[in-house]
Design a protein around this motif. Sequence first.
Motif, PDB file in Angstrom:
ATOM      1  N   UNK A   1       0.827  -1.204   0.000  1.00 49.54           N
ATOM      2  CA  UNK A   1       0.000   0.000   0.000  1.00 49.54           C
ATOM      3  C   UNK A   1       0.864   1.258   0.000  1.00 49.54           C
ATOM      4  N   UNK A   2       1.959   1.218   0.764  1.00 53.44           N
ATOM      5  CA  UNK A   2       2.831   2.393   0.856  1.00 53.44           C
ATOM      6  C   UNK A   2       3.493   2.711  -0.469  1.00 53.44           C
ATOM      7  N   UNK A   3       4.042   1.698  -1.112  1.00 58.44           N
ATOM      8  CA  UNK A   3       4.712   1.930  -2.387  1.00 58.44           C
ATOM      9  C   UNK A   3       3.709   2.291  -3.478  1.00 58.44           C
ATOM     10  N   UNK A   4       2.490   1.734  -3.364  1.00 60.37           N
ATOM     11  CA  UNK A   4       1.456   2.090  -4.341  1.00 60.37           C
ATOM     12  C   UNK A   4       1.067   3.557  -4.200  1.00 60.37           C
ATOM     13  N   UNK A   5       0.867   4.025  -2.956  1.00 60.23           N
ATOM     14  CA  UNK A   5       0.464   5.417  -2.755  1.00 60.23           C
ATOM     15  C   UNK A   5       1.589   6.373  -3.119  1.00 60.23           C
ATOM     16  N   UNK A   6       2.852   5.981  -2.871  1.00 58.88           N
ATOM     17  CA  UNK A   6       3.992   6.830  -3.236  1.00 58.88           C
ATOM     18  C   UNK A   6       4.131   6.924  -4.752  1.00 58.88           C
ATOM     19  N   UNK A   7       3.920   5.815  -5.430  1.00 60.35           N
ATOM     20  CA  UNK A   7       3.960   5.831  -6.898  1.00 60.35           C
ATOM     21  C   UNK A   7       2.843   6.712  -7.445  1.00 60.35           C
ATOM     22  N   UNK A   8       1.679   6.602  -6.842  1.00 66.37           N
ATOM     23  CA  UNK A   8       0.538   7.436  -7.228  1.00 66.37           C
ATOM     24  C   UNK A   8       0.875   8.913  -7.097  1.00 66.37           C
ATOM     25  N   UNK A   9       1.483   9.296  -5.972  1.00 69.09           N
ATOM     26  CA  UNK A   9       1.838  10.694  -5.734  1.00 69.09           C
ATOM     27  C   UNK A   9       2.888  11.182  -6.716  1.00 69.09           C
ATOM     28  N   UNK A  10       3.850  10.321  -7.060  1.00 71.06           N
ATOM     29  CA  UNK A  10       4.907  10.730  -7.983  1.00 71.06           C
ATOM     30  C   UNK A  10       4.388  10.906  -9.410  1.00 71.06           C
ATOM     31  N   UNK A  11       3.454  10.053  -9.816  1.00 63.67           N
ATOM     32  CA  UNK A  11       2.846  10.231 -11.136  1.00 63.67           C
ATOM     33  C   UNK A  11       2.075  11.541 -11.176  1.00 63.67           C
ATOM     34  N   UNK A  12       1.330  11.811 -10.096  1.00 66.19           N
ATOM     35  CA  UNK A  12       0.578  13.060  -9.982  1.00 66.19           C
ATOM     36  C   UNK A  12       1.515  14.265 -10.061  1.00 66.19           C
ATOM     37  N   UNK A  13       2.607  14.219  -9.281  1.00 63.93           N
ATOM     38  CA  UNK A  13       3.535  15.347  -9.217  1.00 63.93           C
ATOM     39  C   UNK A  13       4.249  15.572 -10.537  1.00 63.93           C
ATOM     40  N   UNK A  14       4.790  14.523 -11.128  1.00 65.38           N
ATOM     41  CA  UNK A  14       5.553  14.666 -12.369  1.00 65.38           C
ATOM     42  C   UNK A  14       4.683  15.199 -13.501  1.00 65.38           C
ATOM     43  N   UNK A  15       3.441  14.731 -13.578  1.00 63.01           N
ATOM     44  CA  UNK A  15       2.558  15.182 -14.655  1.00 63.01           C
ATOM     45  C   UNK A  15       2.248  16.666 -14.525  1.00 63.01           C
ATOM     46  N   UNK A  16       2.154  17.163 -13.296  1.00 65.00           N
ATOM     47  CA  UNK A  16       1.878  18.583 -13.097  1.00 65.00           C
ATOM     48  C   UNK A  16       3.101  19.451 -13.371  1.00 65.00           C
ATOM     49  N   UNK A  17       4.275  18.905 -13.115  1.00 59.93           N
ATOM     50  CA  UNK A  17       5.499  19.655 -13.428  1.00 59.93           C
ATOM     51  C   UNK A  17       5.629  19.857 -14.930  1.00 59.93           C
ATOM     52  N   UNK A  18       5.466  18.793 -15.709  1.00 59.55           N
ATOM     53  CA  UNK A  18       5.624  18.942 -17.159  1.00 59.55           C
ATOM     54  C   UNK A  18       4.491  19.781 -17.746  1.00 59.55           C
ATOM     55  N   UNK A  19       3.307  19.726 -17.128  1.00 62.25           N
ATOM     56  CA  UNK A  19       2.211  20.599 -17.563  1.00 62.25           C
ATOM     57  C   UNK A  19       2.605  22.062 -17.375  1.00 62.25           C
ATOM     58  N   UNK A  20       3.198  22.383 -16.214  1.00 62.78           N
ATOM     59  CA  UNK A  20       3.553  23.771 -15.942  1.00 62.78           C
ATOM     60  C   UNK A  20       4.663  24.258 -16.872  1.00 62.78           C
ATOM     61  N   UNK A  21       5.622  23.382 -17.184  1.00 63.67           N
ATOM     62  CA  UNK A  21       6.682  23.756 -18.126  1.00 63.67           C
ATOM     63  C   UNK A  21       6.068  24.109 -19.475  1.00 63.67           C
ATOM     64  N   UNK A  22       5.126  23.285 -19.923  1.00 63.24           N
ATOM     65  CA  UNK A  22       4.454  23.547 -21.193  1.00 63.24           C
ATOM     66  C   UNK A  22       3.565  24.777 -21.107  1.00 63.24           C
ATOM     67  N   UNK A  23       2.935  24.981 -19.942  1.00 65.57           N
ATOM     68  CA  UNK A  23       2.080  26.149 -19.737  1.00 65.57           C
ATOM     69  C   UNK A  23       2.875  27.452 -19.874  1.00 65.57           C
ATOM     70  N   UNK A  24       4.155  27.387 -19.508  1.00 70.72           N
ATOM     71  CA  UNK A  24       5.038  28.547 -19.669  1.00 70.72           C
ATOM     72  C   UNK A  24       5.684  28.597 -21.052  1.00 70.72           C
ATOM     73  N   UNK A  25       5.149  27.800 -21.976  1.00 69.05           N
ATOM     74  CA  UNK A  25       5.548  27.800 -23.387  1.00 69.05           C
ATOM     75  C   UNK A  25       6.999  27.359 -23.602  1.00 69.05           C
ATOM     76  N   UNK A  26       7.516  26.499 -22.717  1.00 68.35           N
ATOM     77  CA  UNK A  26       8.872  25.971 -22.880  1.00 68.35           C
ATOM     78  C   UNK A  26       8.861  24.545 -23.421  1.00 68.35           C
ATOM     79  N   UNK A  27       7.675  23.988 -23.605  1.00 63.92           N
ATOM     80  CA  UNK A  27       7.501  22.688 -24.240  1.00 63.92           C
ATOM     81  C   UNK A  27       6.297  22.787 -25.169  1.00 63.92           C
ATOM     82  N   UNK A  28       6.181  21.872 -26.136  1.00 65.43           N
ATOM     83  CA  UNK A  28       5.067  21.935 -27.094  1.00 65.43           C
ATOM     84  C   UNK A  28       3.704  21.874 -26.407  1.00 65.43           C
TER      85      UNK A  28
END
Length: 443
Positions: free
Chosen positions: A289-316
Amino acid sequence: MKRWHGSGVISVPVATAVGLGAIIGAGIFVLSGTAIALAGANALFSFILVGILAVIIAVQFGELGSIMPNAKGASFSYTYNAFGSELGFIIGILLYFSFATAISAIALGFGSYLSSVLLLHGNNYPIMFAILLIFILSIVNIIGIKKAARLDSFLVLIKLLILTVFIISAVLLAHFSGTLNLNNFHGSARQSGVLPVLSASIAVFFAYSGFQSISTITSNVRGGASGAARAIVLSVVISMIFYILVIFALMLMVPASKFVISADPLSFALKYVRAPYSIFILVDAGALMATASATLAMILTSSRVIYQISENKLLPGFFRKYDRKRDVPINGVILSALIGVAMLFSGNIYIIAAISNFGLLISYLVSSLALIHFRRNNKTGSFKTPFYPYITVISIVMLLVFILGMPREVLDIGMILIIILLMLYYFLVEFKRDRVIHEELFK
């Protein structure tokens, strides 16, 4: 900066659970044994040392988050707003790659524990189960942030209870099995000295990295930046307490010299003392359960980081695709999952964690410098870093020491990646221009 779409609001306890879900699963269940294998009983000092640094960085993130409450890119957003697009682009990609790589390390821990429960031997089974977990949790993330956060808070409560049971059981098992011996805390010669502590600290740093998951959802937390800051500090402090207790419990059962680099240390320790099957299953269930929830949080976090990079027009614009109703960047989640799967084949748990740590350490370093930049320009928020600038200087020095102490191959990979990103950035900038710009650096 464009506001994050969606209306889901989560409480401070739920936000704390998001951070705990990322931190605890990544560290206690996966890297605690690796830290002991590297530094013996001195692993306790590594967890305390890095925990103190994590608290310092956490309060700095609290202030940075209060200055930019709508930022979704964590260290990237702070760097971008402080130093511009060039450094922002480099830090953003490094940070994203670190989070995406972290998905691999934590999911590999899940696969190792599941293989242990099912009595499956061989290196292929943990990887197979890790791939399955990443696939399933990517779908959970696509369902939306609010449901993902609620699931995480439920899992966190259960695994904290299971960890408490493990700690109490460790004392009893060590006593009745005859392994309760102070000599367990005496490591081998290779585990003594400053360098092993530094190596363990580098591995442990990955274990605390999950708190950034809260900084990417600041505007979704009730109370805004102040609420997110409280959640960040709480998640780090609670995690540090449990880390120290679990490390102590592990060495009560198993001599420090017996630990090896593996992704399922708690299971290893219980097998060593021939724990009752019921305790073994309970703890392994908690680890899953712990590793599942940590993986869940990391997928959530990473996807929002790349969204913000693109939102600032630094990615397609491809990465700016989001689901308004579910408040999730769909393409970011898919890409993070693919990178997470690919990195499963890059080495053992220590190497994967070290690769992830490089970008984290660099991003934290630049974030500390960003705080200094904002303070010098009189930009402050509702939350302020205590004892500024002293603890900020301390964090910069400690981060530099950890960066220089990383494995040589990881430093090489990191520097090559920075050079490639720098060349790519300038190629894209100059490619868009009609004429070449010649700057005069000196008069």
